[in-house]
Design an enzyme around this catalytic site. Structure first.
Site: not given
Length: 349
Positions: A208, A224
């Site tokens: 992301h 992440c």
């Protein structure tokens, strides 16, 4: 590829050689709304041809007075740590006017399947294998307390303007430090997921964007993978649902290119502790032995290997070459050519 805006998507994300000198600096690109960024979908990074196990080239960038490595990295889609390690002796916060800094855009391809996306945690880089070569992006990864997973996953969904629903563990961390974190953070400049994201089949993990640009190319997240918004806002349009995502941890890489043996060593932090040095030397020793078994015709130079470990700068170094010849070819040449009185000279040992 179809996209949807997920303002209420419940995400369980844990996350957070040389070419001519570049004399001109590209203009700084501030954070832009997703709609503006999506108008240009061409990759910000070059697509390099893969030659054997090697791709890319080293470049040079000339700084201006106000430049920092963090700013140069965000402009050129490079990570802060990779610039620091490639430029020893240069102050990353005040390199000064007219300083030439190395851009480490030469890579040994990780020894995995060359398809889709490959994330190497040890070098804080994401490799994307396109039809005509490979693109390499800096990524932020998990910390030692919240490491990113080693996985063989797939992209399940691309997201525009994702909302973030912080896991209870992260909300508890904030509460312990006196900081209230809401159950949902809507799309916008305060959203840790940035402007776009790729949801992975590895439950709870995404690739992301970010609202903290400095963390790209460093171990900073809860697991992440963070990219610059300027990169992810274009990258999501290249990647299809079902794309392979291999997540590996390889601080030592070896490969062949044109009969040459190359070695790339990555230290994990800006500082290089003796503990890290000893660990990397052990890993290099194992990798070299495995490589020589796989390629019995190569010879390597110990001093070159020692230098690569000593620097651990993430830049590929040539440490040997392929020297063996097929016996029948040698016999044929011996019959055609007189024997030389000069002893055979070997460069590597």
């Amino acid at each position: 590829m179809g996209f949807k805006t997920y303002s209420v998507l419940a995400l369980l994300a844990g996350s957070l050689a040389f070419q001519p000198v570049w004399a001109a600096k590209p203009k700084s690109t501030p954070e832009q709304p997703a709609a503006v960024q999506a108008t240009d979908r061409s990759p910000r990074v070059p697509t390099f041809e893969i030659k054997g196990d090697l791709a890319g080239r080293l470049d040079v960038f000339t700084t201006q007075y106000e430049d920092t490595f963090a700013e140069v990295g965000s402009q050129l889609a490079m990570g802060y740590l990779e610039l620091v390690k490639a430029n020893p002796g240069v102050d990353p916060w005040l390199p000064g006017e007219g300083t030439n800094i190395t851009l480490p855009r030469q890579y040994i391809i990780p020894d995995v399947r060359r398809e889709g996306i490959v994330i190497n945690l040890a070098e804080y880089r994401l490799y994307y294998f396109a039809e005509d070569g490979v693109q390499v992006y800096p990524v932020g990864v998990g910390t030692s307390e919240n490491p990113s997973p080693l996985a063989d996953a797939k992209v399940t969904m691309p997201l525009e303007s994702p909302a973030w629903y912080p896991p209870e563990s992260i909300r508890a961390e904030h509460a312990a430090s006196g900081d209230f974190l809401p159950r949902m953070i809507p799309p916008g400049p305060d959203n840790p997921l940035g402007t776009h994201a790729l949801l992975l089949s590895e439950k709870g993990y995404l690739i992301h964007g970010t609202n903290k640009r400095f963390g790209v190319g460093m171990p900073v997240s809860h697991g992440c993978f963070r990219m610059y918004n300027e990169d992810i806002s274009r990258f999501v349009y290249q990647v299809s649902k079902g794309t392979s995502v291999q997540i590996v941890n390889k601080p030592v890489k070896m490969g062949m290119s044109g009969g040459e043996v190359w070695l790339e060593v990555h230290r994990p932090h800006e500082d290089y502790s003796q503990q890290d040095r000893d660990r990397l030397w052990r890993e290099v020793t194992q990798e070299v032995e495995a490589f020589r078994l796989k390629h019995p015709g190569v010879e390597v130079q110990r001093k070159a290997i020692e230098l690569a470990v000593d620097q651990a700068d993430g830049i590929p170094a040539m440490v040997g070459e392929q020297i063996s010849r097929v016996a029948s070819d040698k016999t044929s040449k011996d019959k055609q050519s007189p024997v030389s009185d000069k002893p055979e000279q070997k460069l590597y040992f």
